[in-house]
Design an enzyme around this catalytic site. Structure first.
Site, PDB file in Angstrom:
ATOM      1  CB  CYS A   7      -0.902   0.026   1.239  1.00  0.00           C
ATOM      2  SG  CYS A   7      -2.036  -1.369   1.363  1.00  0.00           S
ATOM      3  N   GLY A   8       0.351   2.318  -0.554  1.00  0.00           N
ATOM      4  CA  GLY A   8       1.018   3.610  -0.511  1.00  0.00           C
ATOM      5  C   GLY A   8       0.249   4.565   0.373  1.00  0.00           C
TER       6      GLY A   8
END
Length: 391
Positions: free
Chosen positions: A36-37
């Site tokens: 995830c960012g």
């Protein structure tokens, strides 16, 4: 052709490369392995920033997601209703909306309500309905009894109502419930979610964003990040392997974990430790990412006693597993890694702004020349508070 020249590509290799370059789906690749960012920033002086800025930052980390979740949290966006709780509601069907609105009218004074503005976006198919309500609890007999005999506050009562709506009204979900803030999230890449919710029309002094790559939990509108409660909002990269222990611990205090994701326990743990138990953000961070016992035993006596007490009192609030989280409230923005730092987190500073993200490039995309850039150690919180008197 010399021995060092590469062999010419076969027709099937050329086909695959062509499909990659055009970003078209292909059966050759079942899954994009990524993390995830997350990104966020705060103006500690309370300067309002347009939504385009956070969109630009999270869009740089497009490859960290897979299109199954994106979302944003923004603070300072409802100054005209800053004294009211801003309920963002998601409805999967008309009956859920009818039942929820009847419930709200029974328990709340509603200053204003409206549909959350959206636009038709090709990437977003069949979205739920979204409305927002600016409310205060009605001083009913039930309310007065809770205040007088159960020693509850308005915030406790809001939490109780949020839990009830999410748990008992099928097809309704409280996306956010804080003052002068809101969460906007759904199934899609964050740029697509931003376009759908018209985020470029908002201005806030704190923004966070998330690009989701779900692993153990489904990609659905309610399960996208941020997760919120009151004005807490959480975006998270990683896995909470202690979810079962954390969930059972929180349920003892009336929190109901129903959103089918491990991140939910982080939002509720922060509410419990900071708001209800009165811990500072620093101590709450130590409870959630405590040092290992051998490190504690080697510390000076005062620090050793403090950390020993925290681990003994809040052992069930300890978060295990790899994680990097950003959690925000109207008082500030905090970044925290797991104690081994198994997920990336980079921070930067420029004037009254503090930036935090999974990648330094996501910060430099919106702040090309920061005054300072650093990588916090595992378990070391980065706390950026609003300047006194701003809020």
């Amino acid at each position: 052709m010399s021995d060092t020249d590469p062999a010419p590509l076969r027709d099937d290799q050329i086909e695959v490369l062509t499909m990659i370059r055009s970003q078209q789906p292909t059966h050759y690749f079942q899954k994009d392995i990524s993390n995830c960012g997350l990104t966020g920033f705060i103006s500690t002086a309370g300067n309002l920033v347009e939504g385009n800025v956070i969109i630009k930052s999270i869009a740089l980390m497009h490859d960290r997601g897979n299109g199954l979740g994106g979302g944003f949290a923004a603070y300072g966006i409802y100054p005209e209703f800053k004294d009211f709780y801003a309920f963002h509601l998601m409805y999967e069907n008309g009956m859920a909306q009818q039942l929820t609105e009847e419930y709200l009218e029974q328990h709340f004074y509603i200053e204003h309500y409206e549909e959350i503005p959206t636009r038709r976006t090709p990437a977003i198919a069949n979205p739920p309905a979204f409305k927002r309500y600016f409310v205060k609890p009605l001083q009913t007999a039930e309310y007065k009894e809770a205040i007088e005999f159960e020693n509850m506050t308005d915030e406790d009562i809001i939490v109780r109502h949020v839990m009830l709506i999410n748990n008992e009204i099928e097809g309704a979900f409280v996306v956010s419930s804080g003052k002068n803030m809101g969460a906007f999230k759904g199934v899609g890449y964050p740029e697509e979610i931003a376009d759908f919710f018209r985020l470029e029309e908002y201005k806030g002094y704190i923004w966070t964003a998330h690009n989701r790559f779900p692993t153990n939990t489904p990609g659905w509108w309610g399960g996208a990040h941020p997760f919120t409660l009151l004005d807490w909002s959480i975006v998270h990269n990683g896995e909470i392997s202690s979810y079962g222990i954390n969930k059972r611990y929180l349920e003892m205090y009336g929190y109901l974990c129903t959103m089918l994701t491990d991140t939910e326990v982080v939002a509720y743990t922060l509410d419990l430790l900071i708001r209800k138990h009165g811990l500072t953000p620093e101590l709450a961070s130590l409870a959630m990412a405590s040092p290992f016992w051998d490190i504690i035993d080697a510390l000076p006596e005062d620090e050793r006693q403090l950390l020993t007490a925290i681990r003994q009192c809040y052992g069930s609030a300890l978060l295990n597993g790899p994680f990097a989280i950003l959690f925000a409230s109207n008082e500030g923005l905090i970044g925290l890694n797991d104690r081994v730092k198994l997920r990336p987190l980079v921070c930067a500073k420029k004037d009254d702004f503090v930036y935090m993200a999974s990648e330094e490039a996501a910060i430099r995309e919106i702040c090309p020349k920061p005054d300072k850039v650093w990588t916090p150690r595992g378990g070391e919180p980065v706390i950026a508070k609003m300047q006194p008197g701003v809020i």
